[in-house]
Design a protein around this motif. Structure first.
Motif, PDB file in Angstrom:
ATOM      1  N   LEU A  59     -31.929 -12.048 -23.207  1.00 37.59           N
ATOM      2  CA  LEU A  59     -31.199 -12.978 -24.072  1.00 37.59           C
ATOM      3  C   LEU A  59     -31.966 -14.292 -24.219  1.00 37.59           C
ATOM      4  O   LEU A  59     -32.008 -14.877 -25.313  1.00 37.59           O
ATOM      5  N   ALA A  60     -32.563 -14.763 -23.136  1.00 35.62           N
ATOM      6  CA  ALA A  60     -33.356 -15.996 -23.200  1.00 35.62           C
ATOM      7  C   ALA A  60     -34.530 -15.834 -24.153  1.00 35.62           C
ATOM      8  O   ALA A  60     -34.823 -16.733 -24.960  1.00 35.62           O
ATOM      9  N   MET A  61     -35.212 -14.700 -24.096  1.00 35.33           N
ATOM     10  CA  MET A  61     -36.327 -14.445 -25.011  1.00 35.33           C
ATOM     11  C   MET A  61     -35.840 -14.434 -26.453  1.00 35.33           C
ATOM     12  O   MET A  61     -36.474 -15.001 -27.347  1.00 35.33           O
ATOM     13  N   PHE A  62     -34.702 -13.789 -26.685  1.00 30.22           N
ATOM     14  CA  PHE A  62     -34.156 -13.726 -28.040  1.00 30.22           C
ATOM     15  C   PHE A  62     -33.797 -15.120 -28.554  1.00 30.22           C
ATOM     16  O   PHE A  62     -34.088 -15.465 -29.706  1.00 30.22           O
ATOM     17  N   CYS A  63     -33.167 -15.915 -27.715  1.00 32.26           N
ATOM     18  CA  CYS A  63     -32.687 -17.224 -28.150  1.00 32.26           C
ATOM     19  C   CYS A  63     -33.799 -18.252 -28.323  1.00 32.26           C
ATOM     20  O   CYS A  63     -33.724 -19.104 -29.218  1.00 32.26           O
ATOM     21  N   LEU A  64     -34.822 -18.186 -27.486  1.00 29.18           N
ATOM     22  CA  LEU A  64     -35.767 -19.298 -27.395  1.00 29.18           C
ATOM     23  C   LEU A  64     -37.120 -19.053 -28.060  1.00 29.18           C
ATOM     24  O   LEU A  64     -37.800 -20.018 -28.421  1.00 29.18           O
ATOM     25  N   LEU A  65     -37.521 -17.791 -28.219  1.00 26.19           N
ATOM     26  CA  LEU A  65     -38.821 -17.548 -28.855  1.00 26.19           C
ATOM     27  C   LEU A  65     -38.722 -17.781 -30.363  1.00 26.19           C
ATOM     28  O   LEU A  65     -37.876 -17.179 -31.035  1.00 26.19           O
ATOM     29  N   PRO A  66     -39.573 -18.622 -30.935  1.00 28.93           N
ATOM     30  CA  PRO A  66     -39.486 -18.942 -32.373  1.00 28.93           C
ATOM     31  C   PRO A  66     -40.163 -17.891 -33.253  1.00 28.93           C
ATOM     32  O   PRO A  66     -41.151 -18.159 -33.929  1.00 28.93           O
ATOM     33  N   THR A 109     -26.646 -29.035  -5.043  1.00 29.49           N
ATOM     34  CA  THR A 109     -27.629 -28.112  -5.622  1.00 29.49           C
ATOM     35  C   THR A 109     -27.048 -26.712  -5.758  1.00 29.49           C
ATOM     36  O   THR A 109     -27.226 -26.040  -6.782  1.00 29.49           O
ATOM     37  N   GLY A 110     -26.336 -26.288  -4.712  1.00 27.30           N
ATOM     38  CA  GLY A 110     -25.704 -24.970  -4.753  1.00 27.30           C
ATOM     39  C   GLY A 110     -24.638 -24.873  -5.833  1.00 27.30           C
ATOM     40  O   GLY A 110     -24.543 -23.864  -6.536  1.00 27.30           O
ATOM     41  N   GLU A 111     -23.855 -25.949  -5.972  1.00 28.00           N
ATOM     42  CA  GLU A 111     -22.821 -25.966  -7.014  1.00 28.00           C
ATOM     43  C   GLU A 111     -23.442 -25.908  -8.409  1.00 28.00           C
ATOM     44  O   GLU A 111     -22.936 -25.217  -9.300  1.00 28.00           O
ATOM     45  N   LEU A 112     -24.545 -26.650  -8.591  1.00 27.05           N
ATOM     46  CA  LEU A 112     -25.227 -26.642  -9.883  1.00 27.05           C
ATOM     47  C   LEU A 112     -25.778 -25.252 -10.179  1.00 27.05           C
ATOM     48  O   LEU A 112     -25.647 -24.747 -11.310  1.00 27.05           O
ATOM     49  N   ARG A 113     -26.379 -24.634  -9.155  1.00 26.48           N
ATOM     50  CA  ARG A 113     -26.928 -23.292  -9.344  1.00 26.48           C
ATOM     51  C   ARG A 113     -25.822 -22.302  -9.707  1.00 26.48           C
ATOM     52  O   ARG A 113     -25.977 -21.490 -10.620  1.00 26.48           O
ATOM     53  N   ASP A 114     -24.708 -22.398  -9.002  1.00 29.36           N
ATOM     54  CA  ASP A 114     -23.586 -21.501  -9.295  1.00 29.36           C
ATOM     55  C   ASP A 114     -23.054 -21.721 -10.705  1.00 29.36           C
ATOM     56  O   ASP A 114     -22.715 -20.763 -11.414  1.00 29.36           O
ATOM     57  N   PHE A 115     -22.987 -22.981 -11.107  1.00 36.82           N
ATOM     58  CA  PHE A 115     -22.500 -23.306 -12.451  1.00 36.82           C
ATOM     59  C   PHE A 115     -23.427 -22.711 -13.509  1.00 36.82           C
ATOM     60  O   PHE A 115     -22.971 -22.105 -14.480  1.00 36.82           O
ATOM     61  N   LEU A 116     -24.732 -22.884 -13.311  1.00 36.92           N
ATOM     62  CA  LEU A 116     -25.701 -22.364 -14.270  1.00 36.92           C
ATOM     63  C   LEU A 116     -25.642 -20.844 -14.360  1.00 36.92           C
ATOM     64  O   LEU A 116     -25.723 -20.275 -15.443  1.00 36.92           O
ATOM     65  N   LEU A 117     -25.463 -20.187 -13.208  1.00 37.43           N
ATOM     66  CA  LEU A 117     -25.389 -18.737 -13.206  1.00 37.43           C
ATOM     67  C   LEU A 117     -24.121 -18.238 -13.887  1.00 37.43           C
ATOM     68  O   LEU A 117     -24.150 -17.268 -14.639  1.00 37.43           O
ATOM     69  N   ARG A 118     -22.996 -18.938 -13.628  1.00 39.78           N
ATOM     70  CA  ARG A 118     -21.725 -18.532 -14.227  1.00 39.78           C
ATOM     71  C   ARG A 118     -21.742 -18.687 -15.736  1.00 39.78           C
ATOM     72  O   ARG A 118     -21.157 -17.891 -16.467  1.00 39.78           O
ATOM     73  N   HIS A 119     -22.410 -19.733 -16.203  1.00 41.59           N
ATOM     74  CA  HIS A 119     -22.370 -20.057 -17.632  1.00 41.59           C
ATOM     75  C   HIS A 119     -23.730 -19.832 -18.307  1.00 41.59           C
ATOM     76  O   HIS A 119     -23.990 -20.410 -19.366  1.00 41.59           O
ATOM     77  N   ALA A 120     -24.556 -18.970 -17.725  1.00 42.37           N
ATOM     78  CA  ALA A 120     -25.917 -18.782 -18.245  1.00 42.37           C
ATOM     79  C   ALA A 120     -25.916 -18.295 -19.688  1.00 42.37           C
ATOM     80  O   ALA A 120     -26.726 -18.750 -20.517  1.00 42.37           O
ATOM     81  N   VAL A 121     -25.043 -17.364 -20.019  1.00 45.28           N
ATOM     82  CA  VAL A 121     -25.012 -16.822 -21.381  1.00 45.28           C
ATOM     83  C   VAL A 121     -24.684 -17.921 -22.381  1.00 45.28           C
ATOM     84  O   VAL A 121     -25.370 -18.088 -23.399  1.00 45.28           O
ATOM     85  N   ALA A 122     -23.628 -18.703 -22.090  1.00 40.23           N
ATOM     86  CA  ALA A 122     -23.237 -19.784 -22.993  1.00 40.23           C
ATOM     87  C   ALA A 122     -24.353 -20.824 -23.119  1.00 40.23           C
ATOM     88  O   ALA A 122     -24.625 -21.331 -24.218  1.00 40.23           O
ATOM     89  N   ILE A 123     -24.996 -21.138 -22.003  1.00 40.33           N
ATOM     90  CA  ILE A 123     -26.080 -22.133 -22.027  1.00 40.33           C
ATOM     91  C   ILE A 123     -27.233 -21.652 -22.907  1.00 40.33           C
ATOM     92  O   ILE A 123     -27.782 -22.408 -23.723  1.00 40.33           O
ATOM     93  N   LEU A 124     -27.610 -20.383 -22.766  1.00 35.67           N
ATOM     94  CA  LEU A 124     -28.711 -19.841 -23.577  1.00 35.67           C
ATOM     95  C   LEU A 124     -28.350 -19.843 -25.065  1.00 35.67           C
ATOM     96  O   LEU A 124     -29.188 -20.170 -25.915  1.00 35.67           O
ATOM     97  N   LEU A 125     -27.113 -19.504 -25.391  1.00 35.58           N
ATOM     98  CA  LEU A 125     -26.694 -19.495 -26.789  1.00 35.58           C
ATOM     99  C   LEU A 125     -26.690 -20.908 -27.369  1.00 35.58           C
ATOM    100  O   LEU A 125     -27.106 -21.117 -28.520  1.00 35.58           O
ATOM    101  N   VAL A 126     -26.248 -21.875 -26.573  1.00 35.95           N
ATOM    102  CA  VAL A 126     -26.266 -23.269 -27.033  1.00 35.95           C
ATOM    103  C   VAL A 126     -27.705 -23.747 -27.237  1.00 35.95           C
ATOM    104  O   VAL A 126     -28.023 -24.409 -28.230  1.00 35.95           O
TER     105      VAL A 126
END
Length: 439
Positions: free
Chosen positions: A132-139, A7-24
């Motif tokens: 960034l999440a609001m920008f990417c996800l709000l339609p 769980t900790g590794e997943l959380r760290d991964f998501l935090l490290r790559h949050a920008v890329a994930i939101l853009l995708v």
């Protein structure tokens, strides 16, 4: 323990790559929107010129085939669309897929660059990620980002302006801004101004603030000279083309008279409801909206002569009715930030969830304008750069009728200023709640 570790590794991964994930995610949701709506294709003057470029190799036929060579707007995304149509065919599936990818990519690039901008100003990473999440996800603008900006310049202008702002902020932070860095900024600002003059005011406003903050007065003349030379170099090819084709000086675009007349005439002050009034004016004088107006334009000698004649009429009415013109200008300013519901139904009827969409836009405008005013007090004077991008693009649209496509230029600045301010307020409230003594 193993589960906690994973769980900790997943959380760290998501935090490290949050920008890329939101853009995708932003890319996927826009692709899904496009698939649901059949991907369609861009329409209007920019699309017509793109087709003319592909078909005849000419920057022409703004209003319909046969309307002639054009200087209705400066060439940017229209040239790109024309090139894609030349390679893949006009409005073929392959061409529209490429253009949709470019349009979506530029839109998301503007969001990413604004993420970098607010981080540069000093906003916490988590607050910038929320924005960034609001920008990417709000339609809120998917129709523009997926379809319209395949030929129109809005996404390109937004991305290039954000890049200019990021360059300016980094020069502002530098121990001593270099002439090389400033020249790079001057080139980027000139290109952005050529693409869209409204957002161009903002980028030159940012350049002016940079001079005030970081350049001694003795260097201002040289800096202004560099900026002027870069702008002249960018404008010259288009200006020369227009001088050769039309035998007149047109450094940017020739349609101001048409736009001025749409918004400023005796018809603009009638008792008719504004939606009906604007549609009636649009269908009376706009060559793209009625055959009668198109024929009137052709009899007048083409788009430039027609726009000049309309502009002359509009200026005469303005000179004779300064009070009404001032009232209309203030009305247009309000509509730019707080668009009325009818603007969602200007060109097509039956827009869905207009009330909700209007509420979101108005809420964003309120918080965005407050952010423009308050963020310099929260994060320091460097946040004044953000305020310029919220306020300056509205200025040209005060004298014409603003529509939703025009205000896309302030979408990212408003979204990031609004979200950063809201997150700061919530964080302060939580902090004070925790600090209160129990009982």
């Amino acid at each position: 323990m193993a589960a906690d570790s994973r769980t900790g590794e997943l959380r760290d991964f998501l935090l490290r790559h949050a920008v890329a994930i939101l853009l995708v995610l932003g890319l996927l949701i826009r692709c899904l929107w496009g698939w649901k709506h059949g991907f369609d294709y861009a329409v209007g003057e920019a699309a017509n010129v793109a087709i003319s470029i592909a078909r005849d190799g000419t920057f022409a036929d703004t209003f319909a085939r046969g309307s002639g060579l054009s200087a209705h707007f400066t060439p940017s995304m229209t040239l790109v669309a024309g090139g894609v149509y030349t390679l893949f065919g006009v409005r073929t599936g392959a061409a529209e897929l490429v253009l949709a990818a470019l349009s979506i990519g530029l839109s998301l690039a503007s969001g990413y660059l604004w993420y970098r901008v607010v981080r540069e100003v000093g906003a916490p990473r988590w607050a910038a990620l929320v924005a960034l999440a609001m920008f990417c996800l709000l339609p809120m603008n998917f129709g523009l980002e997926v379809v319209a900006f395949r030929a129109w310049e809005g996404a390109l202008a937004a991305a290039s302006a954000a890049l200019c702002l990021l360059i300016a902020l980094r020069l502002d932070r530098a121990a001593a801004p270099t002439w090389k860095g400033f020249t790079g900024l001057a080139i980027a600002c000139a290109l952005t101004f050529f693409v869209n003059q409204a957002i161009g005011l903002a980028v030159y406003g940012a350049m002016g603030l940079l001079l005030l903050r970081r350049f001694p007065v003795r260097r201002w003349l040289a800096a202004i000279g560099i900026a002027a030379l870069c702008l002249i170099a960018v404008l010259t090819p288009w200006t020369v083309r227009n001088a050769v084709v039309f035998d007149r000086f047109i450094p940017l675009r020739s349609n101001l008279g048409l736009e001025l007349s749409l918004a400023n005439s005796p018809a603009a002050t009638t008792g008719q409801d504004e939606h009906a009034r604007f549609l009636n004016r649009l269908r009376t004088i706009h060559p793209l909206e009625s055959e009668a107006a198109f024929q009137t334009m052709m009899r007048a000698g083409g788009e430039i002569a027609y726009a000049d004649a309309l502009g002359k009429q509009a200026k005469a009415w303005i000179a004779g009715n300064p009070g009404q013109f001032a009232a209309l200008s203030l009305h247009h300013l309000r509509e730019f930030y707080f668009p009325p519901a009818w603007q969602w139904n200007i060109y097509t009827e039956g827009a869905q969830a207009v009330g909700l969409r209007q509420a979101l836009v108005w809420g964003l405008s309120i918080l965005g304008l407050l952010g423009a005013l308050l963020l310099p007090k929260i994060y320091g004077s460097r946040a004044l750069y953000l305020a310029i991008f919220v306020l300056a693009p509205a200025l040209p649209y005060v004298i014409v009728q603003p529509i939703l496509r025009y205000r896309y230029l302030i979408f990212a600045p408003m979204m990031f200023c609004a979200t950063i301010l809201l997150v700061w307020i919530l964080a302060r409230m939580l902090s004070r709640a925790r600090a209160r003594p129990a009982g």
